[in-house]
Structures are given as structure tokens and as C-alpha cells.
Design an enzyme around this catalytic site. Structure first.
Site, PDB file in Angstrom:
ATOM      1  N   LYS A 105       0.504  -1.383   0.027  1.00 51.56           N
ATOM      2  CA  LYS A 105      -0.057  -0.293  -0.187  1.00 51.56           C
ATOM      3  C   LYS A 105       0.862   1.075  -0.219  1.00 51.56           C
ATOM      4  O   LYS A 105       0.291   2.320  -0.537  1.00 51.56           O
ATOM      5  CB  LYS A 105      -1.157  -0.574   1.002  1.00 51.56           C
ATOM      6  CG  LYS A 105      -2.096  -1.196   1.021  1.00 51.56           C
ATOM      7  CD  LYS A 105      -2.724  -1.259   1.840  1.00 51.56           C
ATOM      8  CE  LYS A 105      -3.805  -2.239   1.588  1.00 51.56           C
ATOM      9  NZ  LYS A 105      -3.319  -3.622   1.709  1.00 51.56           N
ATOM     10  N   VAL A 148      -6.892 -12.631   6.600  1.00 49.91           N
ATOM     11  CA  VAL A 148      -8.237 -12.301   5.968  1.00 49.91           C
ATOM     12  C   VAL A 148      -8.883 -13.561   6.650  1.00 49.91           C
ATOM     13  O   VAL A 148      -9.671 -14.032   6.703  1.00 49.91           O
ATOM     14  CB  VAL A 148      -7.775 -11.745   4.324  1.00 49.91           C
ATOM     15  CG1 VAL A 148      -7.637 -12.552   3.774  1.00 49.91           C
ATOM     16  CG2 VAL A 148      -9.787 -11.877   3.962  1.00 49.91           C
TER      17      VAL A 148
END
Length: 310
Positions: free
Chosen positions: A109, A155
Site C-alpha cells: 500500500k 483475511v
């Protein structure tokens, strides 16, 4: 996992500096109260406690950050204090205590950032790179990777909990892709970059890529539960459909290091760095993103089995 593998090098002492007392307590039990491990409660925003933790240290692995995109969007001031000012504290105190090398763990990111988390990590990378031109013997290196399966907030854990408790899996977008690597392999790569870096470069992990829907499908299949639905939640503020580990701008200064790493060279001059990497070939792509070269479900299943997730 980092501590577990560090112990194989037979260090004199490992200090775990973090602000989570309960996690430290559990970790101390997990390692059977190993006398080489010393747990220190503190926060990188607090320079005094960090100062004490850095005394006599040879290597610092800097992993502390506010990492969740929605949290950083909601409280950008806190993300700034931890991810930017905290990183500068690490730099200052590493120099003060003549630490040999600081290893900064970054994220995909930080490349072409569109959210506040990514922006703070980009600034963190720049601070770490710039520290190599200060009048110091300490070397500073960045390691950039994508999602590491099995870490806090992964996740994998979210999807498995949703399958068991809710009978459905929430996905923000059907086309979303991400970089993934299992934890043990990621730590191995961190050690490799730690030992082979000379300071000022960004080591970028070559990572498998997959569609998030495929990841959900494999976990649902492995759960042996029927009628598990996939719910489309919509993309969250600051979230990308695809991640990028190396941007178009960065690729101009990137070399292919080996089968496991690319290396991004800085735009600022750092003595001896470009000469050290002169024999390596430049990369032949514009950018390195998660939307290409995707794993199929069988490959993804093998990765999850290797990591012990299914």
C-alpha cells in the site's frame, strides 16, 4: 514467527517491544519463558520507553504500525503519530545507540498510495531511506511485501470465522486481487534482505497473487460446510481493487535481484549503492501488480495447506 526463527541464530537477547500486554503474556507462555526473551511494554510514540529498549541492541526489526485501512482513514492523526513520528523515533534512537541495522517492514500500500495508511508507510520508507545519508554507522533498509497469511487480522481468520459463525463470507468486490505469502516464508525473506542489504534500498518480495473470491471458495470448500454464501459488501474508503508492489515510477529504478526479490534503488544518492547493484539487470515491466499472473484454485489450495490453514 520472527522471534521463533531469530532464536535459531542463538542471539544473546531478543527484546519484544510492544504495547499489548495480553499478547506479550501469551507469547511468553508460548516460548516457555525462554530466558533469552525480554518483553517490554511500550509504544514507539513514546521516545523514553523506546530509548530504554534500544540500548545495546545490534539489530532492530521495525514492524510497529497502525495497519488497518479503515482505522487509519477514521483516525489519521493517530496513524501519523505511530507510522511517521514513531518511525522517526526509531531512526533517532538507532543512531543514538549505534545500532548496526534497522529493518523497516513496509507494505504494497506504500506504492501509489491512495489511502492514509499507505501514505504514512510511504513517508516511513522515505525516512528510512534518507537516514542512510546521515552521519551514522547505522544502516537502514526497507522490505516491502503484500499480505502475509496468518498474521493478526489476516483475511484467513476473518473468512474462517464468518464461515463458522455467520454461514456467509463478506467480500468487498468480486474482482479484488491481492498478493499473498505464508508467514514462515515471509520471515525467511526478511532475514535474507537483512543479511544481504547494504542500506538505502527497498527489497520487494516476489509474491503469489490471487483473486479474493478464489480464496473464499477454497476456504469454504475446506470447511465442508454447505450453503455458504458470498456477500458483496462494496469497496471501503481508501481500498483498492488491485494492489501494486512496484509502481511505474519506481520500476525505472528497480533491478531484478534474484528469484525471490526485486530491489528498488532510491532517487537520492547514497554512497556505493548504485555501484553495488550495477551488475544486476533492470526490470522489464512498467509495474508489478496483483491483477496479473494469478494463482488458480489448486495452486492456492497448496499454498494454504503449506501454511497449515486448511
Amino acid at each position: 514467527e520472527l522471534v521463533r526463527q531469530l532464536l535459531n541464530f542463538n542471539p544473546k537477547e531478543i527484546r519484544i517491544f510492544s504495547r499489548n500486554e495480553s499478547v506479550q503474556f501469551l507469547m511468553k507462555q508460548k516460548f516457555n519463558h525462554n530466558p533469552k526473551l525480554h518483553f517490554l511494554i511500550g509504544d514507539i510514540k513514546d521516545k523514553d520507553s523506546l530509548d530504554f529498549a534500544c540500548k545495546g541492541v545490534n539489530y532492530i526489526f521495525h514492524l510497529a504500525a497502525l495497519k488497518h485501512v479503515p482505522v487509519c482513514e477514521d483516525q489519521p492523526n493517530e496513524a501519523l503519530k505511530t507510522n511517521v513520528f514513531g518511525t522517526q523515533n526509531v531512526i533517532d534512537l538507532a543512531i543514538k545507540h549505534n545500532v548496526r541495522k534497522v529493518v523497516y517492514i513496509s507494505t504494497d500500500k506504500a506504492s501509489n498510495p491512495i489511502n492514509f495508511y499507505g501514505m504514512t508507510k510511504t513517508i516511513g520508507e522515505r525516512l528510512i531511506t534518507h537516514a542512510n545519508i546521515l552521519n551514522t554507522n547505522t544502516k537502514f533498509v526497507c522490505i516491502r511485501g503484500g499480505n502475509v497469511l496468518g498474521t493478526n487480522g489476516s483475511v484467513i481468520h476473518v473468512f474462517n470465522r464468518q464461515i463458522v459463525e455467520m454461514g456467509k463470507v463478506g467480500i468487498t468486490d468480486l474482482n479484488m486481487t491481492r498478493f499473498f505469502l505464508i508467514l514462515e516464508e515471509a520471515i525467511n525473506l526478511i532475514f535474507k534482505a537483512t543479511s544481504e542489504s547494504i542500506g538505502g534500498e527497498i527489497f520487494v518480495m516476489k509474491m503469489p497473487r490471487c483473486k479474493i473470491t478464489d480464496l473464499a471458495d477454497v476456504l469454504i470448500e475446506a470447511s465442508n460446510k454447505e450453503n455458504i454464501e458470498i456477500e458483496i459488501l462494496g469497496i471501503r474508503p481508501g481500498e483498492k481493487i488491485h494492489e501494486v508492489l512496484i509502481s511505474e515510477y519506481e520500476s525505472e529504478n528497480t533491478i531484478s535481484y534474484d528469484n525471490e526479490y526485486f530491489v528498488i534503488l532510491p532517487s537520492i544518492p547514497i554512497k556505493g549503492l548504485k555501484e553495488h547493484y550495477a551488475r544486476y539487470k533492470p526490470v522489464n515491466f512498467l509495474s508489478y501488480g496483483s491483477s496479473e499472473g494469478l494463482m488458480n484454485k489448486d495452486e492456492l489450495k497448496k499454498l494454504l495447506e503449506k501454511g497449515g490453514f486448511i
